[in-house]
Design an enzyme around this catalytic site. Structure first.
Site, PDB file in Angstrom:
ATOM      1  CG  HIS A 113      -1.912  -1.108   1.234  1.00  0.00           C
ATOM      2  ND1 HIS A 113      -3.119  -1.038   0.593  1.00  0.00           N
ATOM      3  CD2 HIS A 113      -1.855  -2.341   1.792  1.00  0.00           C
ATOM      4  CE1 HIS A 113      -3.778  -2.167   0.772  1.00  0.00           C
ATOM      5  NE2 HIS A 113      -3.027  -2.978   1.497  1.00  0.00           N
ATOM      6  CB  ALA A 167       9.056 -19.276  16.078  1.00  0.00           C
ATOM      7  CB  THR A 172      11.648  -7.640   4.524  1.00  0.00           C
ATOM      8  OG1 THR A 172      13.029  -7.673   4.918  1.00  0.00           O
ATOM      9  CG2 THR A 172      10.780  -7.490   5.771  1.00  0.00           C
ATOM     10  NE  ARG A 190      23.652 -23.059  13.123  1.00  0.00           N
ATOM     11  CZ  ARG A 190      23.327 -24.279  12.681  1.00  0.00           C
ATOM     12  NH1 ARG A 190      23.814 -24.720  11.528  1.00  0.00           N
ATOM     13  NH2 ARG A 190      22.523 -25.053  13.390  1.00  0.00           N
TER      14      ARG A 190
END
Length: 205
Positions: A113, A167, A172, A190
């Site tokens: 957006h 988790a 990105t 790693r």
């Protein structure tokens, strides 16, 4: 270009377009039907998934509930498993390889957006319909990946084959193959090596 073509190409598009609205409604209905089934209704679930995800391989197992924006723009390889609450907003193509596991609350989000509210806020078209300006970028997840619980994969991200994403991570960018990565934003910690094989984990047996 049609609005669907613009959307899939990552250009600004009109989400109120009638063709897109019909596709979304169909995917939302199929998601709801799937969520209303149970683990022991395998045939019924398979029939729904064939309609919701026509571009899927064999052995796809979605625990449910699931939420797909379109479904038809997601390609899933064989032996894909997702735990509870998988959300896929496939306004741009989503490509998931073979033998990929996703933990609970996984989110795959291709939309973007505008940053400026003047461009982002909804507005009324000449015909009276309310809409906004949206765009996105495709997401690719390679073969043999495991995304742990509460992982979010954002527009334009690419996860290489053989990766483990810890988790709560927010992916990105691009994660190279065979990487152990986690964090927000997700970063490589790693490489995954032969020493990570279970044969070297004597304490687990």
């Amino acid at each position: 270009m049609t609005e669907k073509e613009k959307m899939l190409d990552g250009k600004i598009y009109d989400p109120s377009d009638s063709e897109l609205a019909e596709l979304r409604i169909n995917a939302h209905k199929l998601s709801k039907l799937y969520n209303d089934t149970f683990d022991d209704e395998a045939d019924k679930r398979a029939e729904i998934l064939d309609k919701l995800l026509p571009n899927k391989g064999e052995g796809v197992n979605l625990q449910g509930p699931i939420y797909f924006d379109y479904g038809v723009f997601t390609t899933v390889g064989k032996n894909f498993f997702a735990n509870f609450n998988l959300t896929v907003l496939d306004t741009c193509p989503v490509t998931i390889g073979d033998d990929v596991f996703i933990g609970p609350n996984g989110s795959i989000l291709t939309p973007k957006h505008p940053l400026c509210h003047e461009d982002r806020n909804v507005y009324k078209k000449a015909d009276g319909r309310i809409t906004d300006k949206e765009y996105g970028a495709p997401i690719t997840i390679g073969d043999n990946c495991w995304l742990a619980g509460n992982v979010t994969v954002l527009a334009g991200a690419k996860i290489g084959a053989g990766c483990v994403i810890g988790a709560g991570s927010v992916v990105t960018g691009e994660i190279p193959p065979n990487s152990f990565a986690y964090g927000n934003p997700c970063r490589v910690v790693r490489k995954i090596t032969e020493q990570d094989r279970l044969i070297y984990k004597k304490d687990l047996f």
